[in-house]
Design an enzyme around this catalytic site. Structure first.
Site, PDB file in Angstrom:
ATOM      1  N   GLU A 194       1.629   1.818  -3.495  1.00  6.52           N
ATOM      2  CA  GLU A 194       0.379   2.182  -4.180  1.00  6.52           C
ATOM      3  C   GLU A 194       0.027   3.645  -3.898  1.00  6.52           C
ATOM      4  O   GLU A 194      -0.436   4.369  -4.779  1.00  6.52           O
ATOM      5  CB  GLU A 194      -0.755   1.250  -3.731  1.00  6.52           C
ATOM      6  CG  GLU A 194      -0.552  -0.170  -4.263  1.00  6.52           C
ATOM      7  CD  GLU A 194      -1.594  -1.147  -3.767  1.00  6.52           C
ATOM      8  OE1 GLU A 194      -1.664  -1.358  -2.538  1.00  6.52           O
ATOM      9  OE2 GLU A 194      -2.352  -1.695  -4.587  1.00  6.52           O
TER      10      GLU A 194
ATOM     11  N   GLY B  25       0.820  -1.215   0.000  1.00  4.62           N
ATOM     12  CA  GLY B  25       0.000   0.000   0.000  1.00  4.62           C
ATOM     13  C   GLY B  25       0.851   1.260   0.000  1.00  4.62           C
ATOM     14  O   GLY B  25       0.412   2.317  -0.479  1.00  4.62           O
TER      15      GLY B  25
ATOM     16  N   GLU C 274       2.529  -7.972  -1.728  1.00  2.00           N
ATOM     17  CA  GLU C 274       1.253  -8.530  -1.247  1.00  2.00           C
ATOM     18  C   GLU C 274       1.138 -10.029  -1.478  1.00  2.00           C
ATOM     19  O   GLU C 274       0.581 -10.763  -0.672  1.00  2.00           O
ATOM     20  CB  GLU C 274       0.070  -7.813  -1.927  1.00  2.00           C
ATOM     21  CG  GLU C 274      -0.213  -6.420  -1.397  1.00  2.00           C
ATOM     22  CD  GLU C 274       0.600  -5.328  -2.067  1.00  2.00           C
ATOM     23  OE1 GLU C 274       1.645  -5.631  -2.678  1.00  2.00           O
ATOM     24  OE2 GLU C 274       0.193  -4.151  -1.981  1.00  2.00           O
TER      25      GLU C 274
HETATM   26  C1  LIG Z   1      -6.444  -3.503   1.797  1.00  2.00           C
HETATM   27  C2  LIG Z   1      -5.314  -4.454   1.819  1.00  2.00           C
HETATM   28  C3  LIG Z   1      -4.114  -3.890   1.183  1.00  2.00           C
HETATM   29  C4  LIG Z   1      -2.956  -4.540   1.271  1.00  2.00           C
HETATM   30  C5  LIG Z   1      -1.779  -3.991   0.696  1.00  2.00           C
HETATM   31  C6  LIG Z   1      -0.576  -4.053   1.609  1.00  2.00           C
HETATM   32  O1  LIG Z   1       0.057  -3.066   1.772  1.00  2.00           O
HETATM   33  S1  LIG Z   1      -0.175  -5.498   2.377  1.00  2.00           S
HETATM   34  C7  LIG Z   1       1.321  -5.083   3.244  1.00  2.00           C
HETATM   35  C8  LIG Z   1       2.457  -5.030   2.307  1.00  2.00           C
HETATM   36  N1  LIG Z   1       3.684  -4.672   2.993  1.00  2.00           N
HETATM   37  C9  LIG Z   1       4.568  -5.558   3.293  1.00  2.00           C
HETATM   38  O2  LIG Z   1       4.463  -6.738   3.028  1.00  2.00           O
HETATM   39  C10 LIG Z   1       5.787  -5.043   4.013  1.00  2.00           C
HETATM   40  C11 LIG Z   1       6.024  -5.809   5.262  1.00  2.00           C
HETATM   41  N2  LIG Z   1       7.146  -5.291   6.039  1.00  2.00           N
HETATM   42  C12 LIG Z   1       8.412  -5.505   5.681  1.00  2.00           C
HETATM   43  O3  LIG Z   1       8.752  -6.068   4.668  1.00  2.00           O
HETATM   44  C13 LIG Z   1       9.450  -5.028   6.645  1.00  2.00           C
HETATM   45  O4  LIG Z   1       8.844  -4.941   7.893  1.00  2.00           O
HETATM   46  C14 LIG Z   1      10.072  -3.675   6.277  1.00  2.00           C
HETATM   47  C15 LIG Z   1       9.022  -2.611   6.045  1.00  2.00           C
HETATM   48  C16 LIG Z   1      10.948  -3.829   5.040  1.00  2.00           C
HETATM   49  C17 LIG Z   1      10.963  -3.210   7.467  1.00  2.00           C
HETATM   50  O5  LIG Z   1      11.890  -4.237   7.762  1.00  2.00           O
HETATM   51  P1  LIG Z   1      12.751  -4.202   9.114  1.00  2.00           P
HETATM   52  O6  LIG Z   1      13.643  -5.390   9.072  1.00  2.00           O
HETATM   53  O7  LIG Z   1      13.325  -2.866   9.297  1.00  2.00           O
HETATM   54  O8  LIG Z   1      11.701  -4.367  10.291  1.00  2.00           O
HETATM   55  P2  LIG Z   1      10.784  -5.600  10.665  1.00  2.00           P
HETATM   56  O9  LIG Z   1      10.441  -6.398   9.485  1.00  2.00           O
HETATM   57  O10 LIG Z   1      11.393  -6.321  11.817  1.00  2.00           O
HETATM   58  O11 LIG Z   1       9.454  -4.863  11.135  1.00  2.00           O
HETATM   59  C18 LIG Z   1       9.440  -4.072  12.329  1.00  2.00           C
HETATM   60  C19 LIG Z   1       8.098  -4.275  12.991  1.00  2.00           C
HETATM   61  O12 LIG Z   1       7.088  -3.730  12.151  1.00  2.00           O
HETATM   62  C20 LIG Z   1       6.085  -4.722  11.881  1.00  2.00           C
HETATM   63  N3  LIG Z   1       5.578  -4.496  10.530  1.00  2.00           N
HETATM   64  C21 LIG Z   1       6.278  -4.387   9.413  1.00  2.00           C
HETATM   65  N4  LIG Z   1       5.488  -4.145   8.377  1.00  2.00           N
HETATM   66  C22 LIG Z   1       4.240  -4.096   8.856  1.00  2.00           C
HETATM   67  C23 LIG Z   1       2.967  -3.881   8.258  1.00  2.00           C
HETATM   68  N5  LIG Z   1       2.824  -3.635   6.955  1.00  2.00           N
HETATM   69  N6  LIG Z   1       1.887  -3.921   9.051  1.00  2.00           N
HETATM   70  C24 LIG Z   1       2.004  -4.138  10.391  1.00  2.00           C
HETATM   71  N7  LIG Z   1       3.191  -4.350  11.009  1.00  2.00           N
HETATM   72  C25 LIG Z   1       4.291  -4.333  10.237  1.00  2.00           C
HETATM   73  C26 LIG Z   1       6.829  -6.041  12.016  1.00  2.00           C
HETATM   74  O13 LIG Z   1       5.952  -7.074  12.278  1.00  2.00           O
HETATM   75  C27 LIG Z   1       7.762  -5.748  13.181  1.00  2.00           C
HETATM   76  O14 LIG Z   1       7.054  -5.855  14.377  1.00  2.00           O
HETATM   77  P3  LIG Z   1       7.152  -7.177  15.287  1.00  2.00           P
HETATM   78  O15 LIG Z   1       6.404  -6.831  16.503  1.00  2.00           O
HETATM   79  O16 LIG Z   1       8.610  -7.437  15.489  1.00  2.00           O
HETATM   80  O17 LIG Z   1       6.496  -8.296  14.540  1.00  2.00           O
END
Ligand SMILES: CC/C=C/CC(=O)SCCNC(=O)CCNC(=O)[C@H](O)C(C)(C)COP(=O)(O)OP(=O)(O)OC[C@H]1O[C@@H](n2cnc3c(N)ncnc32)[C@H](O)[C@@H]1OP(=O)(O)O
Length: 708
Positions: free
Chosen positions: A103, A100, A123
């Site tokens: 997007e 997102g 995604e």
């Molecule tokens: C209507 C539906 C629409 C959907 C579209 C979407 O957007 S789906 C989501 C797509 N995004 C992703 O898949 C990205 C996911 N995140 C990452 O790849 C990585 O977290 C990062 C952004 C590259 C950052 O990496 P880094 O190594 O710096 O940190 P962490 O991976 O350890 O993350 C830190 C904590 O943040 C939580 N987290 C990360 N992304 C999200 C998210 N999109 N939503 C909620 N939480 C997220 C992650 O879980 C870590 O927290 P913990 O408590 O350790 O689990």
């Protein structure tokens, strides 16, 4: 929330503020909607920049919201309002713009990225598709083939690649927000007609039908039953063939089927499980947040066979100095060549400069004297490992961590060979060690929490998913594999073929069935272990008692194949036939089928029809039952640990969430009922008897996973 401020007198700056990754939660979406409205209504504002706080643009939709009643303004109209704005909207992308987040940036009229930024639509890895217009805008912006590649793989691209593809307009090495503010001023007042991606025609793709048929075939082959990649192809096809509004409708329909699917839940669970295993704890009170790892500058590896070489490469790639010891001169010479080849190939693959040579080779174990941490990777033989640990205890400097790369042996026994058993842990790598993501960090009852913390941190540095597990035969992964393999052998005795069993497991989503894996890793490996355990009797005696060993059902089939010199791929014959020793392509072997028939006759066994469902239930539920036993004994701290081990080390299909999550999806009561059913039919197979934790959970109606 999103903060609005006026900068340089005419630029509205909207800063996304939702740590740690500025995920688009309901509150943040509301904040963006409000800030955009403010910017558009303010006559002083001539252009707008959207950025994220703390060096990250946006990690996408808030995945934690998915299982809940989603409130707040939806993403699609929010992005549409940005694209429709009559003032230039510029995304200033630092860190990550994912899902997102990208997007949102595609809704902007311009995108400026920092050179270190990463962009992508991941995604699909969460069982979804980019359904906030991403599947419709990206193909219009960069063409169908490139968009299809990004959307179906979910891969992240660098800023340089994003520029080359045309996803971003400019890349900067300097302050991204400053660059975006300056840029936005330069385009203020200009027409935005050509900047709204949704109005672009999708670039023409020649031979459209053939192109998408081929793409679909490819995706179906590699997806192994995952539904999201297929939906991604369908969505991009809609972009290529339909007007934008209709494409958006199709995107929404496809997303609706994915969003509530079990696969999406499983994949999102895996996302969090992968992160949760880093927050380890041990029964003696050691914890990730209270145990300080020791610094490791120099690591040593003892034994440069296949595993030792891979571990050396993995360590060198983290930038550590490595001392690599091999006492056999010929093996040492070969290892040097092999390691430098692996390092070179790795660098080429990553498009990086070769890792500077920080490896010192030696034939003498004394060379490890200065190392902060030693990983012993000699042959899997307790007597040999005992000797090495006694030597290490004498040679190593005080405080050096002593690790063993063993797949099953007793860590505590090895620790007892040393003066400082608290400094001993297991580091169970998976072959090839420089490629495979999983690392089991095995603590014994005397391992200090600092030793566990140090090994866990080193694993993380090596890019591994490190899981802390307790000490028992086979630890978590291999211990659970035993009943799985056992059931596969029993099914052959009862009438199945290797092809039938493998097909069932591959249809379930494993990249390879159990017999193909056995051929790949070598049948002699398990044979050696069974011999050491006193299970193997040479030749074949007959009758049921011949197949009861140590009080339980035993199948000698694997031993009999080994006696024939059929060790799998390396000998060109195993459960399958290969064109030559070392061949990779398996063929059905008529000899094996006759052998199975003769064996059944000799043993008085009557072949019956075994179906795929029975294969899955007996192999997988026996494995899962062992997982419950492991949890009950505290060998794994939680189901996430077991699931991560299986997904990252044993080919368990990610879209099924790992064995323990899968058990929850099937229903624990059903798993227990089927195990009871099979155990009644096979009372001499204890692995089919539901363990007490499983029974207790079913009786109490409690779940193992809160997500289910
Ligand atoms: C209507 C539906 C629409 C959907 C579209 C979407 O957007 S789906 C989501 C797509 N995004 C992703 O898949 C990205 C996911 N995140 C990452 O790849 C990585 O977290 C990062 C952004 C590259 C950052 O990496 P880094 O190594 O710096 O940190 P962490 O991976 O350890 O993350 C830190 C904590 O943040 C939580 N987290 C990360 N992304 C999200 C998210 N999109 N939503 C909620 N939480 C997220 C992650 O879980 C870590 O927290 P913990 O408590 O350790 O689990």
């Amino acid at each position: 929330m999103a903060q609005f401020s006026l900068v340089s007198a005419s630029v509205g700056l909207i800063t996304l503020q939702n740590p740690p990754v500025n995920a688009l939660s309901a509150v943040l979406r509301q904040g963006i909607v409000d800030a955009v409205e403010k910017a558009l209504c303010d006559p002083k504002v001539k252009s707008v920049v959207i950025c994220g706080q703390n060096g990250i643009f946006c990690g996408g939709a808030d995945i934690r919201e998915f299982g809940t009643n989603m409130r707040g303004p939806p993403l699609i109209p929010m992005i549409h309002a940005i694209e429709s704005a009559n003032k230039p909207m510029v995304a200033a992308i630092e860190g990550s713009a994912l899902g997102g987040g990208l997007e949102l940036a595609l809704g902007c009229h311009y995108r400026i990225a920092h050179s270190q930024a990463r962009l992508g639509l991941p995604e699909v890895t969460l069982g979804l598709l980019p359904a906030a217009g991403g599947s419709q805008r990206l193909p219009r912006l960069i063409g169908v083939p490139a968009a299809l590649n990004l959307i179906t793989t979910g891969r992240h691209v660098t800023a340089a690649e994003a520029l080359q593809l045309g996803i971003v307009d400019q890349v900067t090495d300097h302050n991204t927000v400053d660059a975006a503010v300056k840029f936005s001023q330069s385009v203020a007042g200009q027409s935005l007609d050509g900047r709204r991606i949704s109005t672009y025609p999708c670039p023409v793709q020649p031979n459209l039908d053939a192109f998408f048929e081929e793409a679909m075939l490819k995706v179906r082959q590699s997806a192994r039953g995952a539904i999201a990649p297929v939906a991604c192809v369908q969505a991009v096809r809609a972009a290529a063939t339909l007007p934008y509004a209709q494409g958006m409708k199709r995107e929404k329909e496809l997303m609706a089927t994915l969003f509530t699917s079990g696969q999406a839940r499983a994949l999102q669970y895996c996302f969090f499980a992968q992160r949760a295993v880093g927050r380890w704890s041990t029964p003696s009170g050691g914890r990730w947040d209270t145990s300080k790892p020791r610094p490791v500058h120099t690591a040593a590896v003892i034994g440069l066979g296949t595993m030792g070489r891979g571990i050396t490469v993995a360590l060198a790639q983290t930038g550590l100095s490595v001392v690599a010891v091999e006492t056999q001169v010929k093996q040492l010479t070969e290892a040097k060549q092999a390691v430098s080849g692996m390092l070179e190939r790795g660098a080429t693959r990553r498009g990086a400069a070769p890792t500077p040579d920080r490896i010192t080779y030696s034939e003498n174990i004394q060379a490890v004297a200065g190392a902060d941490l030693v990983i012993e990777a000699v042959f899997e033989d307790m007597a040999l490992k005992e000797k090495v640990f006694r030597q290490l205890s004498d040679v190593c400097k005080p405080g050096a961590l002593l690790c063993t790369n063993t797949s099953a042996l007793d860590i505590d026994h090895l620790a007892s060979q040393t003066r400082n058993p608290e400094l001993v842990v297991g580091m169970h790598f998976f072959a090839p060690a420089h490629v495979m993501k999983l690392l089991e960090v095995v603590y014994g009852p005397r391992s200090s929490s600092q030793a566990v913390a140090t090994a866990m941190q080193l694993g993380k540095k090596m890019g591994k998913i490190s899981v802390a597990v307790g000490n028992c035969r086979g630890f978590v992964g291999n211990r659970m594999l035993k009943p799985y393999l056992e059931q596969a052998f029993f099914l052959l005795e009862e009438g199945a073929t290797p092809e039938l069993v493998d097909r069932a497991l591959e249809d379930f989503g494993f990249p390879m069935g159990v017999f193909k894996v056995s051929d790949l890793s070598g049948l002699d490996v398990g044979w050696r272990v069974r011999k050491a355990d006193g299970m193997v009797e040479s030749g074949l005696s007959t009758g049921p008692s011949a197949r009861i060993r140590q009080g339980r059902r035993y199948s000698p089939l694997g031993d009999l194949l080994c006696e024939q010199g059929r060790f799998g791929q390396k000998t060109g014959r195993g459960w399958y036939l290969y064109d030559k020793p070392g061949g990779r392509v398996s063929k059905s072997d008529p000899w094996l089928h006759s052998f199975l028939e003769e064996y059944r006759v000799q043993q008085g066994l009557v072949a019956r029809r075994v179906d795929q469902q029975e294969v899955l239930e007996r192999c997988l539920f026996a494995l899962i039952n062992e997982g419950f036993q492991i949890l009950e004994e505290g060998i794994a701290a939680g189901p996430e640990d077991i699931d991560a081990i299986y997904v990252f080390g044993y080919g368990w299909p990610r879209h099924r969430g790992g064995p323990m999550f899968y058990a929850g999806m099937v229903g624990l009561a059903k798993v227990m009922e089927r195990l009871d059913h099979y155990h009644q039919a096979h009372p001499d197979e204890p692995s089919l008897q539901p363990c007490s934790l499983l029974r207790r959970l079913v009786a109490s109606g409690k779940k193992l996973h809160s997500q289910l």
